[in-house]
Design an enzyme around this catalytic site. Structure first.
Site, mmCIF file in Angstrom:
data_model
loop_
_atom_site.group_PDB
_atom_site.id
_atom_site.type_symbol
_atom_site.label_atom_id
_atom_site.label_comp_id
_atom_site.label_asym_id
_atom_site.label_seq_id
_atom_site.Cartn_x
_atom_site.Cartn_y
_atom_site.Cartn_z
ATOM 1 N N GLY A 256 1.815 6.031 -5.063
ATOM 2 C CA GLY A 256 1.759 4.591 -5.081
ATOM 3 C C GLY A 256 2.582 4.112 -6.260
ATOM 4 O O GLY A 256 3.392 4.850 -6.769
ATOM 5 N N SER A 257 2.359 2.873 -6.680
ATOM 6 C CA SER A 257 3.061 2.367 -7.863
ATOM 7 C C SER A 257 2.850 0.876 -7.993
ATOM 8 O O SER A 257 2.562 0.186 -7.005
ATOM 9 C CB SER A 257 4.575 2.637 -7.827
ATOM 10 O OG SER A 257 4.839 4.010 -7.758
ATOM 11 N N ASN A 258 3.009 0.386 -9.210
ATOM 12 C CA ASN A 258 3.163 -1.041 -9.486
ATOM 13 C C ASN A 258 4.504 -1.245 -10.171
ATOM 14 O O ASN A 258 4.961 -0.371 -10.924
ATOM 15 C CB ASN A 258 2.080 -1.558 -10.434
ATOM 16 C CG ASN A 258 0.676 -1.287 -9.950
ATOM 17 O OD1 ASN A 258 0.330 -1.642 -8.831
ATOM 18 N ND2 ASN A 258 -0.142 -0.671 -10.794
ATOM 19 N N ASN A 531 2.837 -1.673 -3.476
ATOM 20 C CA ASN A 531 2.747 -0.842 -2.277
ATOM 21 C C ASN A 531 2.364 -1.567 -1.010
ATOM 22 O O ASN A 531 2.263 -0.935 0.047
ATOM 23 C CB ASN A 531 1.809 0.358 -2.474
ATOM 24 C CG ASN A 531 2.210 1.210 -3.636
ATOM 25 O OD1 ASN A 531 1.412 1.450 -4.524
ATOM 26 N ND2 ASN A 531 3.460 1.654 -3.666
#
Length: 822
Positions: A256-258, A531
């Site tokens: 995932g990620s921000n 995401n």
């Protein structure tokens, strides 16, 4: 030169010469800002002449082992990087290369498993069959033979050549039997590497979210046999629904990620800022490694890359910073084949019979007595691609239908050139042009900002050319419609030519969407992604009208996405409790590690009231649970995932259960006109919501974990026998600083993925200022001084200065310098 050699500050003639070199150069461009420090001569004045056919590089390490590689040609730059990486992580990369070389069964046994890049375990023998099929087909060799942009540029070839040579130099100097990492010291599987080993690794990375996700399913595909009565197996019974997480998405990928791109209207100094917060595994081959690469006049970039990759994947240069988040695009499609009765390896296409192609691969496997024996497997291939056996997704090979798999990244070896071009880009516009030229981003979005205060979001990733009209025309069977409804994945009719992937004139190759059909956004305030799809990168300008295969529109966003947007909006409004409006770098750092929990902010008070009304809960299995002690714990929770947060773990387990409630746990549903604030309000009258509280209490009681245990006592990682407490909380709770965990034997939570490399960069009139922390530290070697140091920093919410200019590097108190030449 085994271990961590190099001249330390304040010692030796090599260092004296190196310091003269450092003092003579500064990579930061001159500035005429009032009061600016005088600028040193540029790096172009430095003489670093390589031997003919050889390599020369200067490897500087600053605090926490961050390497700054300086060279005057691409091969030497790769050489320095490969050497530095081998010092820290040789064992990890060596084992990853065993995997892509299809030799795990040979060295570790066919029945053993290893941690899959996307979570779970993979059987060595299946893994070897998959990667041997790629080797036997000569796939990577064929892609290497193509001219750019389909094949690698000369610059990339030189980087890879040098990287292999640098790795091999370290291995040669140290010796396999004297490696400092005990995990592979003396191991027979550690050997010098080749450029082809590395290219196979890059190809593996391109396939992670596509063929790599379906590795087991591709190996498991076998033609059915007649049943005892002579009939053939029928398709699987059609269920009422399918779990969308059986297909690649952020939750099921384990990635995932921000990311924030903040523009001149969102920052206090009117220039750009970027926050990078990828959520990647803490163990295995998909760890990040931090590096700074400088080739005077051509390349000066700092950031992080994955193991074995000789370019920066997430980072910044003098004028541009960027990050990535896992995309919602599907980068593959299955094709449903109509099979000829009695001949399950023959299918119909345009009314004609087509036989599948059978290809047998053989690998060597270590037997119990240590001898090697051949093991073989046969793959079956249609003209669409290899056959698939995936009953979890309702795709199984029967006597009537079968499913073929086409991977848009199967021809993508453009990834290194794509990122090298981004490393060089000096503005949002140049970054966009780099993406349009190479079209090599395999499965991620891009978020960026430049020193002029422009921001950029895009999902220009390698995506099949499947339009909405295409889906309407070609997704027809009950199974295909069920999968489309559950997950948005189109399963196309494989019997018709008009259902093949289409083509765009601006696409680098037929079969994929051209950038003109893919979403992007340029703004002066901000763009974000956590995401979810492209739709709400900025709520002031929703992106709509794109092919459904890329993502959904006007649908509920995750709690994490909503919190990420709320934190930006509150900072711009000055309503988050911090001084002023708009971001400073320090405020961006604070936002990253504030550990807010949006589900708690929205639902905790109602949950406490429910708890007080119903101190005893009847579970679905007939057990009664006393939840009365949970009420004051939740009431006293600070609504954060900090080390001293009591009640956070109880809330986490509650949220994991309550999200399973039929129809969802919310009283106020999603409203597309209010996407950041809805849904909300806990439906405490829903019986499964109350049962979720009972289950949470029972779960922690069963594990022997106190309901009011501070998070830092139950969530952490062990390094060399020492427990390091880790802050952060889960995606399901709506935590920006996400930690995904596994429960270990003592009931504690050990991070397995989540916040990994964190970077906050602000552009200023005198150049970029960056702060970073690599949550699991630079090295996987337990004997390394860089094995746990940054993990302790992360635990304390501390950051590392990203030293970018030569003056900043030279002033580091832990500086060491190593001159490499071959």
């Amino acid at each position: 030169m085994p271990g961590y050699d190099g001249a330390k500050r304040h010692g030796g003639p090599v260092l004296a010469a190196a310091l003269l070199l450092l003092a003579a150069c500064d990579a930061r461009p001159p500035t005429s800002a009032p009061g600016a420090e005088p600028q040193a001569p540029s790096l172009s004045a430095v003489r670093l002449t390589a031997q003919a056919g050889g390599y020369t590089a200067t490897l500087r390490r600053t605090s926490h082992g961050i390497p700054h590689v300086l060279a005057n040609d691409y091969a030497s730059l790769g050489y320095g990087y490969g050497y530095a990486f081998a010092q820290d992580n040789l064992c990890e990369l060596a084992q990853a290369l065993v995997t892509v070389d299809a030799r795990r069964s040979r060295y570790f046994g066919p029945d053993a498993t290893y941690a899959a890049p996307l979570g779970g375990e993979l059987l060595n023998l299946k893994s070897d069959f998959f990667y041997q099929s790629i080797k036997d087909a000569g796939t990577v060799e064929s892609l290497l033979a193509l001219t750019p942009p389909l094949g690698p540029s000369q610059e990339v070839r030189e980087l890879v050549q040098g990287y292999a040579a640098g790795y091999n130099r370290y291995l040669r100097d140290t010796g396999v039997d004297a490696l400092p990492d005990p995990r592979c010291r003396g191991a027979e599987w550690v050997r010098p590497i080749t450029e082809m080993d590395l290219y196979r690794r890059y190809y593996q990375l391109s396939l992670l979210a596509t063929s790599g996700f379906f590795l087991d399913a591709l190996v498991d595909a076998r033609p059915p046999s007649p049943l005892p009565d002579g009939s053939w197996p029928l398709p699987l019974p059609l269920p009422a629904g399918i779990d969308p997480n059986v297909f690649p998405r952020s939750e099921s990928l384990g990635f995932g990620s921000n990311a924030y791109g903040l523009g001149r209207e969102a920052t206090r100094n009117g220039q750009g800022m970027v926050l990078a917060n990828p959520h990647f595994p803490w163990e295995g081959s998909e760890r990040f490694y931090q590096v700074h690469l400088t080739l005077p006049g051509q390349l000066d970039v700092s950031g992080a890359s994955l193991l074995g990759v000789p370019v920066v994947l997430i980072g910044h240069n003098a004028r541009l910073a960027w990050s990535h988040t896992v995309s919602t695009s599907f980068h593959f499609t299955p094709f449903e084949l109509k099979l000829v009765p009695g001949s399950p390896t023959t299918y119909l296409h345009e009314g004609q019979l087509r036989p599948m192609t059978a290809r047998t691969v053989t690998v060597l496997a270590r037997a119990a007595d240590g001898t090697l024996e051949p093991r073989s497997h046969t793959f079956y291939q249609s003209h669409h691609g290899p056959m698939l056996e995936y009953p979890a997704g309702q795709m199984s090979w029967s006597g009537l239908t079968g499913y073929a798999f086409r991977d848009a990244n199967a021809t993508n070896l453009r990834v290194l050139d794509q990122f090298l071009a981004m490393n060089k880009a000096q503005s949002v516009e140049e970054l966009r042009q780099a993406q349009h030229t190479w079209q090599g981003i395999p499965w991620v979005n891009t978020v960026a900002a430049d020193d002029q205060g422009r921001t950029y979001y895009s999902d220009v990733s390698v995506t099949p050319h499947v339009t909405n009209e295409h889906i309407t025309r070609c997704v027809l069977s009950p199974v295909a419609l069920l999968i489309l409804q559950a997950s948005r994945l189109p399963v196309l009719d494989g019997s018709r030519a008009d259902c093949e992937w289409g083509a765009d004139a601006d696409a680098v190759e037929p079969g994929i969407l051209g950038p003109g059909r893919q979403p992007h956004l340029v703004r002066a305030d901000y763009v974000t992604n956590s995401n979810d799809s492209y739709w709400l990168s900025n709520p002031a300008q929703p992106l709509t009208g794109y092919p459904r295969i890329i993502g959904d529109e006007r649908t509920a966003r995750s709690l994490r996405t909503r919190l990420g947007l709320k934190m930006v909006q509150q900072r711009l409004e000055g309503t988050d409790g911090m001084e002023g409006r708009g971001f400073t770098l320090e405020q961006l750092q604070t936002v990253m590690f504030n550990n807010r929990n949006l589900s708690g902010e929205l639902l905790r008070d109602a949950a406490v009231a429910m708890c007080r009304r119903s101190p005893f809960v009847l579970l679905a299995d007939g057990r009664w649970v006393d939840v009365s002690k949970a009420c004051p714990v939740l009431a006293g929770w600070n609504l954060r995932g900090d080390l001293d947060s009591t009640g956070e773990l109880l809330w986490r387990v509650f949220m994991a259960e309550v999200t399973k409630a039929t129809g969802g746990p919310y009283l106020v549903p999603f409203d597309a006109s209010r996407p950041v604030s809805t849904p909300h309000t806990l439906n405490t009258l829903h019986p499964q919501v109350l049962q979720a509280l009972g289950l949470a209490v029972q779960t922690l009681n069963d594990r022997g974990v106190r309901l009011d245990a501070p998070l830092g006592t139950v969530q952490g990682t062990r390094k060399n026998g020492t427990f390091i407490p880790i802050h952060g909380c889960s995606h399901a709770e709506g935590c920006f600083n996400q930690m995904g965990n596994r429960v270990v034997g003592d009931g504690t939570y050990a991070p397995i993925l989540g916040t990994s490399f964190v970077m906050a960069v602000s552009f200023t009139p005198t150049g970029p200022v960056g702060r970073s922390v690599l949550a699991y530290s630079q090295s996987t070697n337990p004997a390394s001084p860089y094995f746990a140091d940054q993990t302790w920093l992360y635990s304390g919410k501390q950051w590392v200065d990203m030293r970018f200019t030569e003056a900043e590097i030279a002033s580091d108190p832990e500086l060491s310098v190593l001159m490499l030449q071959e």
